[in-house]
Design a protein around this motif. Structure first.
Motif, PDB file in Angstrom:
ATOM      1  N   HIS A  25       7.642  11.639   3.872  1.00  0.00           N
ATOM      2  CA  HIS A  25       7.069  10.685   2.906  1.00  0.00           C
ATOM      3  C   HIS A  25       5.561  10.567   3.136  1.00  0.00           C
ATOM      4  CE1 HIS A  25       8.372   7.457   0.056  1.00  0.00           C
ATOM      5  NE2 HIS A  25       7.106   7.117   0.224  1.00  0.00           N
ATOM      6  N   GLU A  26       4.816  10.542   2.042  1.00  0.00           N
ATOM      7  CA  GLU A  26       3.360  10.405   2.108  1.00  0.00           C
ATOM      8  C   GLU A  26       2.958   9.038   1.563  1.00  0.00           C
ATOM      9  OE1 GLU A  26       1.338  13.841   0.167  1.00  0.00           O
ATOM     10  OE2 GLU A  26       3.430  14.416  -0.196  1.00  0.00           O
ATOM     11  N   LEU A  27       1.906   8.475   2.105  1.00  0.00           N
ATOM     12  CA  LEU A  27       1.322   7.258   1.553  1.00  0.00           C
ATOM     13  C   LEU A  27       0.265   7.693   0.544  1.00  0.00           C
ATOM     14  CD1 LEU A  27       0.954   4.246   1.365  1.00  0.00           C
ATOM     15  CD2 LEU A  27      -0.517   4.349   3.387  1.00  0.00           C
ATOM     16  N   VAL A  28       0.559   7.510  -0.724  1.00  0.00           N
ATOM     17  CA  VAL A  28      -0.336   7.939  -1.799  1.00  0.00           C
ATOM     18  C   VAL A  28      -1.278   6.793  -2.139  1.00  0.00           C
ATOM     19  CG1 VAL A  28      -0.433   8.743  -4.188  1.00  0.00           C
ATOM     20  CG2 VAL A  28       1.414   9.531  -2.677  1.00  0.00           C
ATOM     21  N   LYS A  29      -2.599   7.079  -2.071  1.00  0.00           N
ATOM     22  CA  LYS A  29      -3.615   6.059  -2.357  1.00  0.00           C
ATOM     23  C   LYS A  29      -4.647   6.564  -3.362  1.00  0.00           C
ATOM     24  CE  LYS A  29      -4.460   5.540   2.150  1.00  0.00           C
ATOM     25  NZ  LYS A  29      -5.053   5.011   3.408  1.00  0.00           N
ATOM     26  N   ARG A  30      -4.331   7.602  -4.083  1.00  0.00           N
ATOM     27  CA  ARG A  30      -5.280   8.175  -5.041  1.00  0.00           C
ATOM     28  C   ARG A  30      -4.814   7.879  -6.475  1.00  0.00           C
ATOM     29  NH1 ARG A  30      -2.046  11.874  -2.921  1.00  0.00           N
ATOM     30  NH2 ARG A  30      -0.938  13.317  -4.279  1.00  0.00           N
ATOM     31  N   GLY A  31      -5.656   8.241  -7.433  1.00  0.00           N
ATOM     32  CA  GLY A  31      -5.320   8.023  -8.847  1.00  0.00           C
ATOM     33  C   GLY A  31      -5.096   6.542  -9.125  1.00  0.00           C
ATOM     34  N   PRO A  32      -4.028   6.209  -9.841  1.00  0.00           N
ATOM     35  CA  PRO A  32      -3.783   4.806 -10.178  1.00  0.00           C
ATOM     36  C   PRO A  32      -3.457   3.958  -8.951  1.00  0.00           C
ATOM     37  CG  PRO A  32      -1.894   6.125 -10.778  1.00  0.00           C
ATOM     38  CD  PRO A  32      -2.991   7.087 -10.367  1.00  0.00           C
ATOM     39  N   TYR A  33      -3.096   4.603  -7.846  1.00  0.00           N
ATOM     40  CA  TYR A  33      -2.788   3.881  -6.610  1.00  0.00           C
ATOM     41  C   TYR A  33      -4.061   3.342  -5.937  1.00  0.00           C
ATOM     42  CZ  TYR A  33       1.884   5.590  -7.348  1.00  0.00           C
ATOM     43  OH  TYR A  33       3.119   5.834  -7.902  1.00  0.00           O
ATOM     44  N   ARG A  34      -5.218   3.725  -6.438  1.00  0.00           N
ATOM     45  CA  ARG A  34      -6.485   3.109  -6.003  1.00  0.00           C
ATOM     46  C   ARG A  34      -6.681   1.762  -6.687  1.00  0.00           C
ATOM     47  NH1 ARG A  34     -10.797   6.716  -7.990  1.00  0.00           N
ATOM     48  NH2 ARG A  34      -9.138   7.246  -9.410  1.00  0.00           N
ATOM     49  N   LEU A  35      -6.052   1.590  -7.856  1.00  0.00           N
ATOM     50  CA  LEU A  35      -6.217   0.368  -8.647  1.00  0.00           C
ATOM     51  C   LEU A  35      -5.184  -0.699  -8.287  1.00  0.00           C
ATOM     52  CD1 LEU A  35      -6.756   2.126 -12.089  1.00  0.00           C
ATOM     53  CD2 LEU A  35      -8.508   1.222 -10.541  1.00  0.00           C
ATOM     54  N   VAL A  36      -3.933  -0.270  -8.138  1.00  0.00           N
ATOM     55  CA  VAL A  36      -2.835  -1.164  -7.765  1.00  0.00           C
ATOM     56  C   VAL A  36      -1.853  -0.395  -6.892  1.00  0.00           C
ATOM     57  CG1 VAL A  36      -2.939  -2.767  -9.728  1.00  0.00           C
ATOM     58  CG2 VAL A  36      -1.604  -0.678  -9.920  1.00  0.00           C
ATOM     59  N   ARG A  37      -1.137  -1.121  -6.037  1.00  0.00           N
ATOM     60  CA  ARG A  37      -0.187  -0.464  -5.135  1.00  0.00           C
ATOM     61  C   ARG A  37       1.081  -0.007  -5.856  1.00  0.00           C
ATOM     62  NH1 ARG A  37      -1.364  -5.162  -2.217  1.00  0.00           N
ATOM     63  NH2 ARG A  37       0.819  -5.858  -2.243  1.00  0.00           N
ATOM     64  N   HIS A  38       1.393  -0.628  -6.971  1.00  0.00           N
ATOM     65  CA  HIS A  38       2.635  -0.318  -7.687  1.00  0.00           C
ATOM     66  C   HIS A  38       2.338  -0.048  -9.168  1.00  0.00           C
ATOM     67  CE1 HIS A  38       4.856  -1.588  -4.117  1.00  0.00           C
ATOM     68  NE2 HIS A  38       3.952  -2.549  -4.035  1.00  0.00           N
TER      69      HIS A  38
END
Length: 190
Positions: A110-123
């Motif tokens: 499992h990766e922790l994705v923090k790019r794209g829309p995940y920079r704006l909101v966690r979900h």
């Protein structure tokens, strides 16, 4: 109503593509309990039923009648919200890739994705679906539809709390830092 037809088409296309994408996920190594999943799913189904369904058990009160007569402006605003919400959820689904699951899980590697829309909101998938649900409620302008959006929001809040426990378990301090920097559902607000 022309726009109502397109709302149905958009939701049907969204569901079909979402189900197809489910076959590309990584192998699950940990899953939320069945009771947790059933409670969250029941709330979500009930919320969508309030938005779309012919709710016969509600008296012919103000909950079933439109707040005011829908016009082209409200219809197009609703359609724009649905389309924007769905596009946002598709973007988030594409970015999270094979880590995605319809239930709260941890995937193999499992990766922790923090790019794209995940920079704006966690979900962002939940954010997009809430916007689409709200847009659908705007189309019909029935109070019970807006109640349905609130019920769906509660189901997502319940689900994201479980998901966040899994993420802290898997990623520890890295996720805690991410949680402090990025809001859960609404950028800069919630």
């Amino acid at each position: 109503m022309f726009v109502a037809h397109w709302i149905t088409v958009l939701w049907d296309v969204w569901l079909a593509l979402w189900l197809l994408a489910a076959f590309t996920s990584k192998r699950t190594v940990q899953r939320q309990s069945q009771n947790s999943r059933l409670a969250q799913a029941a709330l979500m189904v009930f919320g969508f039923y309030l938005i779309f369904g012919p709710v016969r058990w509600i008296p012919a009160s103000g909950l079933k009648r439109a707040i005011f007569a829908a016009d082209d402006t409200t219809a197009w605003i609703g359609l724009a919200l649905v389309a924007a919400g769905m596009l946002f959820s598709f973007w988030a689904r594409a970015v999270i890739g094979r880590n995605w699951s319809g239930t709260v899980t941890l995937k193999e590697n499992h990766e922790l994705v923090k790019r794209g829309p995940y920079r704006l909101v966690r979900h962002p998938i939940y954010t997009g679906l809430l916007a689409a649900a709200a847009g659908t409620a705007v189309i019909y302008l029935r109070p019970m539809g807006f109640v349905g959006v609130l019920v769906i929001a509660v189901s997502f809040w319940y689900k994201l709390r479980t998901e966040e426990r899994f993420m802290v378990q898997q990623f520890g301090e890295e996720y805690e830092q991410y949680r402090m920097q990025v809001r859960a559902l609404i950028p800069f607000v919630l």
